[in-house]
Design a protein around this motif. Structure first.
Motif, mmCIF file in Angstrom:
data_model
loop_
_atom_site.group_PDB
_atom_site.id
_atom_site.type_symbol
_atom_site.label_atom_id
_atom_site.label_comp_id
_atom_site.label_asym_id
_atom_site.label_seq_id
_atom_site.Cartn_x
_atom_site.Cartn_y
_atom_site.Cartn_z
ATOM 1 N N GLY A 81 0.815 -1.206 0.000
ATOM 2 C CA GLY A 81 0.000 0.000 0.000
ATOM 3 C C GLY A 81 0.844 1.249 0.000
ATOM 4 N N GLU A 82 0.221 2.370 -0.365
ATOM 5 C CA GLU A 82 0.908 3.657 -0.412
ATOM 6 C C GLU A 82 0.836 4.292 0.972
ATOM 7 N N ARG A 83 1.577 3.747 1.916
ATOM 8 C CA ARG A 83 1.559 4.235 3.287
ATOM 9 C C ARG A 83 2.683 5.237 3.471
ATOM 10 N N PRO A 84 2.388 6.444 4.009
ATOM 11 C CA PRO A 84 3.444 7.448 4.193
ATOM 12 C C PRO A 84 4.563 6.926 5.067
ATOM 13 N N ARG A 85 5.798 7.095 4.610
ATOM 14 C CA ARG A 85 6.963 6.669 5.371
ATOM 15 C C ARG A 85 8.169 7.448 4.904
ATOM 16 N N GLY A 86 9.234 7.410 5.671
ATOM 17 C CA GLY A 86 10.464 8.090 5.302
ATOM 18 C C GLY A 86 10.551 9.477 5.897
ATOM 19 N N ARG A 87 11.577 10.229 5.503
ATOM 20 C CA ARG A 87 11.828 11.556 6.070
ATOM 21 C C ARG A 87 11.025 12.628 5.343
ATOM 22 N N LEU A 88 10.462 13.537 6.097
ATOM 23 C CA LEU A 88 9.724 14.680 5.554
ATOM 24 C C LEU A 88 10.313 15.944 6.160
ATOM 25 N N ARG A 89 10.979 16.761 5.321
ATOM 26 C CA ARG A 89 11.619 18.000 5.790
ATOM 27 C C ARG A 89 10.773 19.194 5.379
ATOM 28 N N ILE A 90 10.440 20.023 6.363
ATOM 29 C CA ILE A 90 9.570 21.174 6.141
ATOM 30 C C ILE A 90 10.241 22.426 6.681
ATOM 31 N N SER A 91 10.134 23.520 5.940
ATOM 32 C CA SER A 91 10.567 24.834 6.417
ATOM 33 C C SER A 91 9.322 25.675 6.658
ATOM 34 N N ALA A 92 9.234 26.298 7.841
ATOM 35 C CA ALA A 92 8.047 27.069 8.204
ATOM 36 C C ALA A 92 8.452 28.400 8.827
ATOM 37 N N PRO A 93 7.632 29.441 8.673
ATOM 38 C CA PRO A 93 7.967 30.750 9.254
ATOM 39 C C PRO A 93 7.931 30.723 10.772
ATOM 40 N N VAL A 94 8.628 31.677 11.372
ATOM 41 C CA VAL A 94 8.854 31.659 12.815
ATOM 42 C C VAL A 94 7.552 31.763 13.605
ATOM 43 N N LEU A 95 6.713 32.754 13.315
ATOM 44 C CA LEU A 95 5.524 32.963 14.129
ATOM 45 C C LEU A 95 4.575 31.772 14.032
#
Length: 296
Positions: free
Chosen positions: A86-100
Motif C-alpha cells: 500500500g501507499e503508506r506514508p513513510r520516510g523523512r519529511l523535511r519542512i521549512s516554516a515561518p517563525v511565528l
C-alpha cells in the motif's frame, strides 16, 4: 538512460565527491567514477568540473541533480509502497516554516501528524527566509505571501489580517498626534492607515520600542508600552477578554500562508498526507482557526 548510472551520479553529487560517496555507500571509488563517465558519454554532457582538489557540478549537472534526486526518491517510495502492499506514508519529511506560525501552531500540528503517521520522520526547520527547496533538500515549505515562483506550486491554506491594538489604559490620541508604538522593524511606515466600522483614519506613530519577535511585541503592548500592529489570530484572546482593545484593521491585503512544493513531480505520500493534515487543522483557513492553537 541507465538508471543505475543515474543513481551513482546522484550519490556522487549529493556527497560532493567520488571518495566521500564511495565511503558512504561502501563501493569502490573507481566504479563510481566509471559509471559517471559512462553517463556523461551517453548524454554527451559534462556533469562535473574535475579540479585537482574539488569536484563541482556543471550547470547541466546541477539541473540533472535537482530533477534526478526527486525522481529517484519517488521510485524508491513507489517500490517500498508496492512491497508493503500500500501507499503508506513513510520516510523523512523535511519542512521549512515561518517563525511565528511555528511558535504558535506548528508544535501541535507536528505532534498530531507524528502520532497519525509514526513511520514518517518529520523534521521542521523554523526560519522566515525563502529557502531554496531543491538546494537545501526540503520536501515542503510554508511561506507568508510568497512571490511567484515558476519552479514551485501550491496553495494558500490559511489567512490572517493585521490589526492595530493597544492596552485599554493607553488613550488613543487625537487625529494628527503621534502614538507611542512597539515595532518589529525600524523600516515600518511613519503612519498607519486603518479601517474602523465608522470609516478610515490615519494613526501617526512614534516608535518607542523595537523587538524582533511578534510575540515579544504583543507582550510589550499588553504591558502598556504602546500600540502595535499584529495578526488578529495572535491577539484574538486578548481582544475577547479585554486585555487589549482594537483600534482598527490595517488597510492592506490579508496575510496568506501558502504550502509550496516543487513542480514537475508527483507528490510523495508523506507530502500529500501532511497537506491533508493541514486541511483538517484549518478547514476554513480563518484567523479564528489559527487562534485556537494559540494559548493565552
Amino acid at each position: 538512460m541507465d538508471l543505475l548510472a543515474l543513481a551513482d551520479f546522484n550519490l556522487v553529487a549529493r556527497h560532493g565527491g567520488f571518495g566521500k560517496a564511495a565511503r558512504a555507500a561502501g563501493r569502490p571509488k573507481a566504479t563510481l567514477s566509471r559509471r559517471v563517465a559512462e553517463l556523461e558519454a551517453s548524454l554527451d554532457l559534462r556533469l562535473f568540473e574535475r579540479g585537482a582538489r574539488a569536484l563541482k557540478l556543471t550547470e547541466e549537472g546541477r539541473a540533472l541533480f535537482e530533477r534526478a534526486g526527486r525522481l529517484l526518491s519517488e521510485l524508491e517510495e513507489t517500490a517500498a509502497a508496492i512491497a508493503s502492499g500500500g501507499e503508506r506514508p513513510r520516510g523523512r519529511l523535511r519542512i521549512s516554516a515561518p517563525v511565528l506560525f511555528s511558535q504558535t501552531a506548528m508544535g501541535k500540528i507536528a505532534a498530531g501528524f507524528a502520532l497519525k503517521y509514526p513511520e514518517v520522520r518529520l523534521e521542521v526547520t523554523t526560519e522566515d527566509r525563502a529557502v531554496d527547496m531543491i538546494e537545501e533538500g526540503f520536501d515542503l515549505v510554508i511561506r507568508v505571501n510568497p512571490d511567484p515562483d515558476e519552479s514551485l506550486v501550491g496553495r494558500a491554506f490559511l489567512r490572517d489580517r493585521l490589526v492595530v491594538v493597544a492596552s485599554p489604559h493607553l488613550a488613543r490620541p487625537a487625529e494628527g498626534l503621534a502614538t507611542p508604538t512597539v515595532m518589529r522593524s525600524t523600516a515600518d511606515r511613519k503612519a498607519w492607515d486603518v479601517k474602523t466600522p465608522t470609516g478610515r483614519s490615519t494613526i501617526a506613530i512614534e516608535p518607542v520600542l523595537v523587538l524582533s519577535s511578534l510575540i515579544m511585541v504583543r507582550d510589550a503592548v499588553r504591558a502598556g508600552v504602546g500600540a502595535a500592529r499584529l495578526p488578529v489570530s495572535l491577539v484574538s484572546h486578548d481582544l475577547a477578554d479585554g486585555t487589549l482593545v482594537h483600534w482598527g484593521d490595517l488597510d492592506r491585503p490579508d496575510i496568506a500562508l501558502w504550502t509550496l512544493y516543487p513542480s514537475r513531480r508527483l507528490l510523495s505520500a508523506r507530502v500529500s498526507a501532511f497537506l491533508d493534515h493541514l486541511k483538517q487543522a484549518f478547514p476554513m483557513g480563518t484567523p479564528d482557526e489559527l487562534a485556537a492553537y494559540i494559548g493565552k
